[in-house]
Design a protein around this motif. Structure first.
Motif, short mmCIF file in Angstrom:
data_model
loop_
_atom_site.label_atom_id
_atom_site.label_comp_id
_atom_site.label_asym_id
_atom_site.label_seq_id
_atom_site.Cartn_x
_atom_site.Cartn_y
_atom_site.Cartn_z
N ASP A 1 0.85 -1.19 0.00
CA ASP A 1 0.00 0.00 0.00
C ASP A 1 0.89 1.24 0.00
OD1 ASP A 1 -1.88 1.96 0.32
OD2 ASP A 1 -2.85 1.08 2.07
N PHE A 2 0.78 2.04 -1.05
CA PHE A 2 1.57 3.25 -1.18
C PHE A 2 0.83 4.48 -0.64
CE2 PHE A 2 3.30 0.22 -4.12
CZ PHE A 2 4.66 0.42 -4.07
N GLY A 3 -0.30 4.26 0.00
CA GLY A 3 -1.04 5.36 0.58
C GLY A 3 -1.95 6.04 -0.42
N THR A 4 -2.34 7.26 -0.11
CA THR A 4 -3.32 7.97 -0.92
C THR A 4 -2.76 9.24 -1.57
OG1 THR A 4 -4.11 9.21 1.02
CG2 THR A 4 -5.24 7.13 0.49
N ALA A 5 -1.45 9.44 -1.50
CA ALA A 5 -0.91 10.69 -2.04
C ALA A 5 0.40 10.51 -2.79
CB ALA A 5 -0.72 11.70 -0.90
N ALA A 6 0.73 9.28 -3.17
CA ALA A 6 2.02 9.05 -3.84
C ALA A 6 1.89 7.90 -4.82
CB ALA A 6 3.11 8.76 -2.82
N PRO A 7 2.71 7.92 -5.88
CA PRO A 7 2.73 6.81 -6.83
C PRO A 7 3.57 5.66 -6.31
CG PRO A 7 4.29 8.46 -7.51
CD PRO A 7 3.62 9.01 -6.29
N ILE A 8 3.60 4.57 -7.06
CA ILE A 8 4.49 3.46 -6.73
C ILE A 8 5.94 3.93 -6.85
CG2 ILE A 8 2.86 1.67 -7.45
CD1 ILE A 8 4.39 1.46 -10.09
N ASP A 9 6.83 3.32 -6.05
CA ASP A 9 8.25 3.63 -6.18
C ASP A 9 9.02 2.33 -6.39
OD1 ASP A 9 9.73 2.73 -3.59
OD2 ASP A 9 7.94 3.75 -2.85
N LEU A 10 10.14 2.44 -7.09
CA LEU A 10 10.89 1.26 -7.52
C LEU A 10 11.39 0.41 -6.35
CD1 LEU A 10 13.07 2.37 -10.57
CD2 LEU A 10 11.31 0.62 -10.52
N GLU A 11 11.84 1.05 -5.29
CA GLU A 11 12.43 0.29 -4.19
C GLU A 11 11.40 -0.64 -3.55
OE1 GLU A 11 14.74 1.12 0.06
OE2 GLU A 11 14.59 2.71 -1.46
N ARG A 12 10.22 -0.12 -3.26
CA ARG A 12 9.19 -0.95 -2.62
C ARG A 12 8.61 -1.95 -3.61
NH1 ARG A 12 4.82 2.20 0.53
NH2 ARG A 12 4.49 0.11 1.39
N CYS A 13 8.52 -1.58 -4.88
CA CYS A 13 8.06 -2.53 -5.89
C CYS A 13 9.04 -3.71 -6.00
CB CYS A 13 7.92 -1.85 -7.25
SG CYS A 13 6.53 -0.72 -7.38
N GLU A 14 10.33 -3.39 -5.99
CA GLU A 14 11.32 -4.45 -6.07
C GLU A 14 11.21 -5.38 -4.87
OE1 GLU A 14 16.17 -5.16 -6.49
OE2 GLU A 14 15.32 -3.14 -6.72
N ALA A 15 11.01 -4.82 -3.69
CA ALA A 15 10.87 -5.65 -2.49
C ALA A 15 9.65 -6.56 -2.61
CB ALA A 15 10.77 -4.76 -1.26
N ALA A 16 8.56 -6.03 -3.14
CA ALA A 16 7.34 -6.83 -3.29
C ALA A 16 7.55 -7.97 -4.28
CB ALA A 16 6.19 -5.94 -3.74
N LEU A 17 8.23 -7.68 -5.37
CA LEU A 17 8.48 -8.70 -6.39
C LEU A 17 9.43 -9.77 -5.88
CD1 LEU A 17 8.80 -6.29 -9.42
CD2 LEU A 17 7.04 -8.02 -9.18
N ARG A 18 10.48 -9.37 -5.16
CA ARG A 18 11.43 -10.35 -4.63
C ARG A 18 10.80 -11.22 -3.55
NH1 ARG A 18 16.54 -9.84 -6.41
NH2 ARG A 18 17.25 -7.84 -7.27
N ALA A 19 9.84 -10.65 -2.81
CA ALA A 19 9.19 -11.42 -1.75
C ALA A 19 8.24 -12.47 -2.30
CB ALA A 19 8.44 -10.46 -0.82
N GLN A 20 7.79 -12.28 -3.54
CA GLN A 20 6.84 -13.22 -4.15
C GLN A 20 7.35 -13.62 -5.54
OE1 GLN A 20 4.29 -14.48 -2.58
NE2 GLN A 20 4.30 -13.12 -0.78
N PRO A 21 8.42 -14.41 -5.60
CA PRO A 21 9.00 -14.74 -6.90
C PRO A 21 8.10 -15.61 -7.78
CG PRO A 21 10.02 -16.05 -5.17
CD PRO A 21 9.17 -15.02 -4.49
N ASN A 22 7.12 -16.27 -7.17
CA ASN A 22 6.23 -17.15 -7.92
C ASN A 22 4.83 -16.57 -8.09
OD1 ASN A 22 8.23 -19.24 -8.15
ND2 ASN A 22 7.83 -19.76 -6.01
N ALA A 23 4.67 -15.31 -7.78
CA ALA A 23 3.36 -14.68 -7.95
C ALA A 23 2.94 -14.76 -9.42
CB ALA A 23 3.40 -13.23 -7.50
N CYS A 24 1.66 -14.96 -9.62
CA CYS A 24 1.16 -15.15 -10.99
C CYS A 24 0.87 -13.84 -11.69
CB CYS A 24 -0.10 -16.01 -10.97
SG CYS A 24 -1.50 -15.20 -10.16
N ALA A 25 0.66 -12.76 -10.93
CA ALA A 25 0.27 -11.50 -11.55
C ALA A 25 0.64 -10.33 -10.66
CB ALA A 25 -1.24 -11.48 -11.82
#
Length: 396
Positions: A111-135
């Motif tokens: 959740d990036f809140g209600t006043a900011a876009p996605i950022d690369l650092e947190r997106c990367e952490a989310a992707l690395r935490a779920q390497p087998n996510a389907c979508a």
């Protein structure tokens, strides 16, 4: 005494303003749905819809709203027990996640809140935490917060990490307003709807999907005969495009709306939305010099060109919105997902849409009514908003 009599302006982010040409196209008798004009008209829609979405891949139309488009995408691309990464930047990101969750999908939410876009650092952490996510599910523009996300940046990150997930993007608020090209952004599934930048009444959901997503959908255990996009994309008979009777009059309206977009030119459509948005932001910057007024998204690069979320001190947002409607004939959008519904804080937020069939005098008129409303209600605000907005229009 009210000054609202006359043609009212619905400046909400959907339903948006319906052009007279679209309304007139719909104002006709029911057509033959077995042969002739309706079949030819529908065939003419696919290339124009794909051009609008920036794709050469597959396109389908569902009889339903944006939530139906969510469910169509989720029912085809996701399976029970799958994990989907959700990058939420507002209420509609959460809503899409809730739809998937109710279909049995496990949600890994950032959740990036209600006043900011996605950022690369947190997106990367989310992707690395779920390497087998389907979508990966993300909104291009969240209609509530009006933040605009950089989807091409996200695609690049997924490619760098060699992440196998489908990239699924909600373009409901942005289609036909904010520049977006599905194929250039490497998107696998794109959902949209008719009632915003496409200038057609609510009732049509659009789902565009890649060959990769289509192959994944072959193993789905969630898609029913109605949601199955293969049956629609490969329709052997006309009725199969809609799994039954076609939404005839919506299709008449859609055909006229797409013709209008083609006549103006898609690049010109995007340019018009950029300039009108800049006029709104210029007025907002002036108002923010005094009092509590603020635009929700501070970084202009992360703001939507279709709709702008704003706030005042509670309850002045609701007071202004009601004054504009009752005395100025201008209907602003309510705030969504910015504070608990019914709480005093919710009365601070509101939205001004500048999407679809909107031009300079409509946007400048809306800003002038808002300026008059703040004066009439004694709401503190900075001066020079209208001069700033007209300068943005002139420079555009």
């Amino acid at each position: 005494m009210s000054l609202a009599n006359g043609r009212r302006y619905l400046a909400t982010p959907g339903p948006s303003v319906m052009p007279d040409r679209v309304l007139n196209a719909m104002h006709r008798a029911a057509p033959n749905i077995y042969e002739g004009e309706m079949l030819q008209l529908t065939e003419s829609l696919w290339p124009d819809l794909k051009a609008l979405a920036g794709t050469r891949q597959h396109a389908t139309i569902y009889i339903g709203n944006g939530h139906a488009a969510w469910e169509a995408a989720n029912s085809n691309a996701l399976r029970r027990g799958d994990t989907a990464i959700v990058l939420a930047t507002g209420r509609f990101g959460h809503g899409w996640a809730e739809n998937a969750q109710q279909l049995g999908v496990e949600i890994a939410l950032t959740d990036f809140g209600t006043a900011a876009p996605i950022d690369l650092e947190r997106c990367e952490a989310a992707l690395r935490a779920q390497p087998n996510a389907c979508a990966v599910l993300v909104t291009h523009v969240d209609t509530a917060t009006t933040v605009r996300n950089d989807i091409k940046m996200l695609r690049g990150l997924m490619d760098d990490l060699n992440h196998p997930a489908l990239l699924m993007v909600d373009c409901i608020a942005s289609l036909g307003c904010d520049e977006f090209r599905m194929d250039d952004c490497g998107v696998d599934v794109m959902v949209a709807a008719s009632q915003k930048g496409v200038m057609t009444p609510p009732g049509l959901g659009f789902v565009f999907f890649s060959d990769k997503a289509r192959a994944v959908a072959k193993t789905s255990d969630r898609r029913s005969p109605y949601w199955n996009w293969d049956n629609r994309a490969d329709a052997e008979h006309f009725y199969m495009h809609f799994y039954g009777t076609a939404p005839t009059h919506h299709l008449f309206g859609l055909r006229e709306a797409l013709t209008m977009i083609t006549e103006e030119g898609l690049e010109a459509v995007f340019h018009r939305h950029r300039i009108l948005a800049q006029a709104v932001w210029a007025a907002g910057a002036a108002w923010a010099q005094e009092g509590a007024f603020a635009l929700n998204i501070q970084d202009p690069a992360a703001r939507s060109h279709a709709v702008t979320a704003m706030r005042l001190a509670a309850p002045d947002g609701t007071r202004l919105r009601r004054w504009c409607e009752d005395h100025g004939g201008l209907t602003l959008g309510v705030g969504l997902g910015m504070a608990p519904p019914g709480s005093p804080q919710a009365d601070a937020f509101f939205r001004l849409a500048h999407m679809g069939h909107v031009n300079a005098h409509m946007t400048l008129g809306a800003l002038a009514v808002m300026d008059a409303g703040m004066k009439a209600l004694g709401i503190a605000h900075g001066s020079g908003a209208l001069e700033a907005a007209t300068s943005a229009i002139a420079q555009g």
